[in-house]
Design a protein around this motif. Structure first.
Motif, PDB file in Angstrom:
ATOM      1  N   GLN A 170     -49.883 -66.117   3.206  1.00  0.00           N
ATOM      2  CA  GLN A 170     -48.725 -65.230   3.101  1.00  0.00           C
ATOM      3  C   GLN A 170     -48.083 -65.330   1.723  1.00  0.00           C
ATOM      4  OE1 GLN A 170     -46.192 -66.340   6.370  1.00  0.00           O
ATOM      5  NE2 GLN A 170     -47.565 -65.473   7.917  1.00  0.00           N
ATOM      6  N   ALA A 171     -47.957 -66.562   1.211  1.00  0.00           N
ATOM      7  CA  ALA A 171     -47.372 -66.764  -0.117  1.00  0.00           C
ATOM      8  C   ALA A 171     -48.258 -66.148  -1.196  1.00  0.00           C
ATOM      9  CB  ALA A 171     -47.166 -68.258  -0.373  1.00  0.00           C
ATOM     10  N   TYR A 172     -49.558 -66.302  -1.054  1.00  0.00           N
ATOM     11  CA  TYR A 172     -50.511 -65.718  -2.010  1.00  0.00           C
ATOM     12  C   TYR A 172     -50.323 -64.201  -2.102  1.00  0.00           C
ATOM     13  CZ  TYR A 172     -55.098 -64.048  -3.656  1.00  0.00           C
ATOM     14  OH  TYR A 172     -56.110 -63.389  -4.327  1.00  0.00           O
ATOM     15  N   ASP A 173     -50.243 -63.540  -0.967  1.00  0.00           N
ATOM     16  CA  ASP A 173     -50.062 -62.085  -0.962  1.00  0.00           C
ATOM     17  C   ASP A 173     -48.756 -61.686  -1.645  1.00  0.00           C
ATOM     18  OD1 ASP A 173     -52.462 -61.739   0.356  1.00  0.00           O
ATOM     19  OD2 ASP A 173     -51.559 -61.645   2.355  1.00  0.00           O
ATOM     20  N   ILE A 204     -50.653 -68.518 -10.250  1.00  0.00           N
ATOM     21  CA  ILE A 204     -50.631 -69.590  -9.254  1.00  0.00           C
ATOM     22  C   ILE A 204     -51.848 -70.491  -9.398  1.00  0.00           C
ATOM     23  CG2 ILE A 204     -49.291 -68.286  -7.561  1.00  0.00           C
ATOM     24  CD1 ILE A 204     -51.904 -67.614  -6.131  1.00  0.00           C
ATOM     25  N   ALA A 205     -51.743 -71.663  -8.758  1.00  0.00           N
ATOM     26  CA  ALA A 205     -52.863 -72.598  -8.657  1.00  0.00           C
ATOM     27  C   ALA A 205     -52.855 -73.188  -7.257  1.00  0.00           C
ATOM     28  CB  ALA A 205     -52.759 -73.699  -9.703  1.00  0.00           C
ATOM     29  N   ARG A 234     -53.491 -78.720   1.651  1.00  0.00           N
ATOM     30  CA  ARG A 234     -53.389 -77.824   0.494  1.00  0.00           C
ATOM     31  C   ARG A 234     -51.944 -77.530   0.125  1.00  0.00           C
ATOM     32  NH1 ARG A 234     -58.139 -76.386   2.931  1.00  0.00           N
ATOM     33  NH2 ARG A 234     -59.876 -75.850   1.553  1.00  0.00           N
ATOM     34  N   MET A 235     -51.784 -77.176  -1.146  1.00  0.00           N
ATOM     35  CA  MET A 235     -50.474 -76.788  -1.655  1.00  0.00           C
ATOM     36  C   MET A 235     -50.660 -75.710  -2.713  1.00  0.00           C
ATOM     37  SD  MET A 235     -47.555 -79.235  -3.379  1.00  0.00           S
ATOM     38  CE  MET A 235     -48.480 -79.559  -4.897  1.00  0.00           C
ATOM     39  N   LEU A 236     -49.985 -74.594  -2.527  1.00  0.00           N
ATOM     40  CA  LEU A 236     -50.010 -73.507  -3.503  1.00  0.00           C
ATOM     41  C   LEU A 236     -48.831 -73.684  -4.450  1.00  0.00           C
ATOM     42  CD1 LEU A 236     -51.762 -70.891  -3.939  1.00  0.00           C
ATOM     43  CD2 LEU A 236     -49.877 -69.643  -2.846  1.00  0.00           C
ATOM     44  N   VAL A 237     -49.087 -73.529  -5.753  1.00  0.00           N
ATOM     45  CA  VAL A 237     -48.070 -73.762  -6.776  1.00  0.00           C
ATOM     46  C   VAL A 237     -47.966 -72.521  -7.659  1.00  0.00           C
ATOM     47  CG1 VAL A 237     -47.323 -75.248  -8.671  1.00  0.00           C
ATOM     48  CG2 VAL A 237     -48.669 -76.214  -6.784  1.00  0.00           C
ATOM     49  N   THR A 238     -46.745 -72.076  -7.929  1.00  0.00           N
ATOM     50  CA  THR A 238     -46.542 -70.945  -8.837  1.00  0.00           C
ATOM     51  C   THR A 238     -46.200 -71.445 -10.238  1.00  0.00           C
ATOM     52  OG1 THR A 238     -44.151 -70.765  -8.463  1.00  0.00           O
ATOM     53  CG2 THR A 238     -45.594 -69.608  -6.923  1.00  0.00           C
ATOM     54  N   ASP A 256     -43.656 -70.887 -11.883  1.00  0.00           N
ATOM     55  CA  ASP A 256     -42.262 -71.298 -11.997  1.00  0.00           C
ATOM     56  C   ASP A 256     -41.886 -72.401 -11.012  1.00  0.00           C
ATOM     57  OD1 ASP A 256     -42.617 -69.570  -9.903  1.00  0.00           O
ATOM     58  OD2 ASP A 256     -40.806 -68.417 -10.233  1.00  0.00           O
ATOM     59  N   GLY A 257     -42.897 -73.078 -10.439  1.00  0.00           N
ATOM     60  CA  GLY A 257     -42.648 -74.307  -9.697  1.00  0.00           C
ATOM     61  C   GLY A 257     -42.330 -74.171  -8.222  1.00  0.00           C
ATOM     62  N   ILE A 258     -42.675 -73.063  -7.592  1.00  0.00           N
ATOM     63  CA  ILE A 258     -42.464 -72.908  -6.153  1.00  0.00           C
ATOM     64  C   ILE A 258     -43.675 -73.466  -5.414  1.00  0.00           C
ATOM     65  CG2 ILE A 258     -42.016 -71.287  -4.274  1.00  0.00           C
ATOM     66  CD1 ILE A 258     -40.805 -69.392  -6.329  1.00  0.00           C
ATOM     67  N   LEU A 259     -43.429 -74.284  -4.392  1.00  0.00           N
ATOM     68  CA  LEU A 259     -44.507 -74.941  -3.651  1.00  0.00           C
ATOM     69  C   LEU A 259     -44.600 -74.385  -2.234  1.00  0.00           C
ATOM     70  CD1 LEU A 259     -43.768 -78.671  -4.590  1.00  0.00           C
ATOM     71  CD2 LEU A 259     -45.158 -77.015  -5.845  1.00  0.00           C
ATOM     72  N   THR A 260     -45.825 -74.180  -1.774  1.00  0.00           N
ATOM     73  CA  THR A 260     -46.085 -73.815  -0.385  1.00  0.00           C
ATOM     74  C   THR A 260     -47.165 -74.754   0.131  1.00  0.00           C
ATOM     75  OG1 THR A 260     -45.623 -71.479  -0.831  1.00  0.00           O
ATOM     76  CG2 THR A 260     -46.776 -71.991   1.204  1.00  0.00           C
ATOM     77  N   GLY A 261     -46.874 -75.452   1.242  1.00  0.00           N
ATOM     78  CA  GLY A 261     -47.807 -76.460   1.730  1.00  0.00           C
ATOM     79  C   GLY A 261     -47.469 -77.818   1.146  1.00  0.00           C
ATOM     80  N   ALA A 262     -48.318 -78.807   1.419  1.00  0.00           N
ATOM     81  CA  ALA A 262     -48.061 -80.167   0.942  1.00  0.00           C
ATOM     82  C   ALA A 262     -49.366 -80.948   0.874  1.00  0.00           C
ATOM     83  CB  ALA A 262     -47.077 -80.876   1.859  1.00  0.00           C
TER      84      ALA A 262
END
Length: 371
Positions: A9-12, A21-22, A40-44, A46-52
């Protein structure tokens, strides 16, 4: 699975916003760690994290390294050694005692088979699949091959050319040997790489029979866990989206037609919570014709025994090892919210093939090691 859903969802969202992102993935653990391979953790940018990827002690450093990966557009393998007493910044908050390898990959939106798109394809239907991630601990300073392949029953999807023909042949042979039996991390010294064969299972589907007040909190908690809930009831005025906004589907049907409208596989469980004995007898008669890993029946054991006796008197053979009645773990649950917690915890334990005991009574690590 809930983490996968959040990352997708964050990727979209970030793709629509044009944010770079990475993706950080735990690919190997030696010893104890808060998360195991596959976290997994998605990183933008500007430093927003999704997952851990841990309980919080690694995320800050991983964020900085992920931003470097985004800037350089080169993958990176990072080693966190929480066994090193001289390096107190990692693991000290968790009491970890392990070596954790985290792969960080830049995500190219233009690549239809990037790591997140492969994850999306792996969870897009109810087939088992393997995500294939190639990394090199020996050459950790070099750019990594990364998450490049998805294996489904229909074949391989992804960047096969990135792997090379010889290694691809070894991967294909290993996939045939595994045959969707579990995850594996395998070292290929001749190629100086490790390959993480990560088994991706379908989302747990809950067939919730009953639209009474006591099933409302269960549907809500199941949604929090990332389960897919299908609500079935014969009463159209009870089974509504207004009362059950989190369920995926609502089916209003009589007992003799309800099960025929359902899709059932080995990641599907059923809960009989209608408080209607006759309705549930008819439903159970149809459910036992399928290989569900879990059928929970609300109410006292005498109720389920009476149901089983009725079906056996009709000449039906009842497989009882997947019947759970009274359903739920014995946690002293009172009230519908606590009962929901008890039932969903039992479902999780059954699907994970665990006993639901106290962790303090377990010898060895909490998580089963992926060899």
């Amino acid at each position: 699975m809930k983490e996968f859903q959040s990352i997708i969802q964050a990727y979209d969202l970030y793709q629509s916003q044009g944010k770079s992102i990475a993706l950080a993935t735990v690919v190997h653990v030696n010893g104890s760690a808060y998360r195991r391979p596959g976290a997994r953790m998605l990183v933008t940018e500007d430093g927003i994290l999704t997952g851990a990827i841990s309980g919080g002690c690694l995320e800050g450093d991983a964020l900085r390294k992920a931003q470097s990966v985004i800037f350089q557009q080169k993958s990176m393998l990072v080693t966190y050694d929480t066994t090193d007493e001289d390096d107190q910044k990692f693991g000290v908050g968790l009491g970890c005692n392990g070596i954790i390898q985290v792969l960080i990959e830049p995500i190219d939106y233009e690549n239809e088979n990037n790591a997140v798109n492969l994850l999306k394809k792996a969870t897009s239907n109810r087939e088992l699949g393997y995500l294939i991630t190639v990394f090199s601990i020996q050459n950790s300073k070099s750019p990594q091959i990364g998450t490049v392949l998805l294996s489904k029953p229909s074949g391989l999807i992804g960047l096969e050319s990135n792997v090379g023909d010889d290694l691809l042949k070894h991967i294909s042979d290993q996939l045939q040997e595994l045959n969707f039996s579990g995850s594996l991390i395998k070292n290929y010294p001749e190629f100086e790489v490790e390959v993480f064969f990560e088994l991706i299972k379908p989302i747990t589907r809950v067939l919730l029979f009953g639209a009474g007040n006591d099933t409302v909190p269960l549907s809500q908690l199941a949604a929090i866990l990332g389960f897919e809930v299908v609500l079935i009831d014969g009463r159209a005025n009870h089974a509504t989206k207004a009362r059950f906004p989190k369920v995926k589907e609502i089916i209003v049907a009589t007992a003799d037609e309800a099960v025929s409208k359902l899709e059932i596989d080995d990641q599907t469980v059923a809960l009989l919570m209608t408080h209607n004995f006759e309705y549930e007898c008819l439903v159970l008669e149809q459910l036992i014709q399928h290989s569900l890993p879990y059928i929970g029946i609300l109410g006292p054991k005498k109720k389920s025994e009476k149901m089983i006796q009725r079906l056996e008197n009709k000449g039906l053979s009842i497989k009882k090892d997947n019947l759970y009645s009274p359903m739920g773990l014995d946690i002293g649950a009172e009230g519908s919210e606590e009962i929901a917690l008890s039932v969903l915890a039992e479902i999780k334990a059954v699907l994970a093939r665990k006993t639901g005991t106290f962790l303090r009574e377990k010898d060895g690590p909490i998580h089963q090691e992926i060899i």
